[in-house]
Design a protein around this motif. Structure first.
Motif, short mmCIF file in Angstrom:
data_model
loop_
_atom_site.label_atom_id
_atom_site.label_comp_id
_atom_site.label_asym_id
_atom_site.label_seq_id
_atom_site.Cartn_x
_atom_site.Cartn_y
_atom_site.Cartn_z
N TYR A 1 -21.88 -77.94 -20.39
CA TYR A 1 -20.62 -78.40 -19.80
C TYR A 1 -20.07 -79.67 -20.45
CZ TYR A 1 -20.52 -75.07 -15.95
OH TYR A 1 -20.42 -73.93 -15.21
N GLN A 2 -20.92 -80.34 -21.22
CA GLN A 2 -20.53 -81.66 -21.74
C GLN A 2 -19.16 -81.65 -22.45
OE1 GLN A 2 -23.37 -83.38 -24.42
NE2 GLN A 2 -23.32 -85.27 -23.22
N ASP B 1 -23.16 -75.02 -13.58
CA ASP B 1 -23.10 -76.48 -13.76
C ASP B 1 -24.38 -77.09 -13.16
OD1 ASP B 1 -22.14 -78.96 -14.39
OD2 ASP B 1 -20.42 -78.92 -13.04
N TYR B 2 -24.76 -76.63 -11.98
CA TYR B 2 -25.97 -77.15 -11.32
C TYR B 2 -27.21 -76.89 -12.18
CZ TYR B 2 -29.76 -77.43 -7.90
OH TYR B 2 -30.94 -77.72 -7.26
N LYS C 1 -16.10 -80.90 -20.23
CA LYS C 1 -15.65 -81.97 -19.35
C LYS C 1 -14.94 -83.08 -20.11
CE LYS C 1 -19.01 -81.00 -15.73
NZ LYS C 1 -20.33 -81.26 -15.15
N LYS D 1 -29.90 -80.45 -19.46
CA LYS D 1 -29.41 -81.75 -19.95
C LYS D 1 -27.88 -81.77 -20.05
CE LYS D 1 -33.58 -82.33 -22.71
NZ LYS D 1 -34.04 -81.57 -23.85
N GLY D 2 -27.23 -80.89 -19.36
CA GLY D 2 -25.76 -80.91 -19.31
C GLY D 2 -25.06 -80.43 -20.56
N ASP E 1 -27.32 -76.27 -15.37
CA ASP E 1 -27.21 -77.00 -16.64
C ASP E 1 -27.56 -78.48 -16.45
OD1 ASP E 1 -26.46 -77.28 -19.37
OD2 ASP E 1 -24.47 -77.99 -18.79
N GLN E 2 -27.08 -79.07 -15.32
CA GLN E 2 -27.36 -80.49 -15.08
C GLN E 2 -28.84 -80.74 -14.81
OE1 GLN E 2 -25.16 -82.88 -12.29
NE2 GLN E 2 -23.26 -81.87 -12.89
N HIS E 3 -29.47 -79.80 -14.09
CA HIS E 3 -30.86 -80.03 -13.69
C HIS E 3 -31.87 -79.61 -14.75
CE1 HIS E 3 -28.98 -80.73 -9.83
NE2 HIS E 3 -30.12 -81.27 -9.44
#
Ligand code: GSH
Length: 200
Positions: free
Chosen positions: A81-82, A69-70, A85, A77-78, A72-74
């Protein structure tokens, strides 16, 4: 950043696949077998488990889901997991997949206890049945996976290959041919070959 991993760990493999899919070249991968209790791992993750991502001198993340997740977020662009979630059936699918991995790893650990003459038939059977029941659902609801790649795809591929690696006697491919077909078509890229357990 430095990722502490072991070759056989399916949780660490999921992180290594995400690193490759996001084309990250700022993560050094270092083997640290958890049973060796190396100070670098114990300092970064008091649980003594891999994978563990050391971000800098002050910070380290444990748990494959959190690390992916970390990353992917950094750097991603997420996108991995988008949909998880925002879609509960898919979130459930992902959780069930992680649960099968946890059962399959515990099942392997119970098998190893034979050498210590303290293997439990009760737990072996319970874990095997849990794997079979859950795989059955995962195979029957494969259509929940969207066409675009998500973290659920990554974990499902790692789960299938770990079962072949550690629990070949279950012959999951024969019981769940649709899942086997999915695995063969989806998990054949360079990132899968480069991280295959027991090969390198
Ligand atoms: N929930 C954790 C599980 C990690 C885990 O269980 N790793 C195993 C290797 S597959 C481990 O390090 N085991 C060592 C131990 O339990 O002492 C994750 O997703 O990263």
């Amino acid at each position: 950043m430095e990722l502490l991993y072991s070759d056989a760990s399916p949780f660490a493999r999921a992180v290594r696949i995400v690193i490759r899919q996001l084309q990250l070249n700022n993560v050094k991968e270092t083997v640290s077998h958890p049973f060796n209790n190396e100070p670098i791992l114990l300092h970064a993750n008091p649980l003594g488990k891999v994978p563990c991502l050391i971000i800098d001198d002050q910070q380290a993340l444990m748990d494959s889901e959190v690390i992916c997740d970390y990353l992917d977020q950094h750097w991603g662009k997420g996108q991995l997991y988008q949909s998880i979630k925002h879609t509960w059936p898919l979130h459930r699918y992902f959780t069930l997949t992680k649960g099968v991995l946890e059962l399959a790893v515990a099942f392997q650990q119970e098998k190893l206890r034979k050498e210590q003459h303290c293997q439990s038939g009760f737990w072996l059977e319970r874990m095997q049945q849990g794997v079979q029941r859950s795989l059955n659902e995962l195979a029957q609801t494969l259509k929940l996976l969207p066409d675009t790649q998500t973290i659920a795809h990554v974990f499902l591929g790692c789960c299938c290959d770990y079962l072949s690696f550690r629990h070949a006697e279950l012959q999951w491919q024969q019981s769940f041919p649709a899942l086997a077909k999915w695995f063969d078509s989806q998990c054949c890229g360079e990132e899968w070959l480069a991280t295959k357990p027991g090969v390198h």
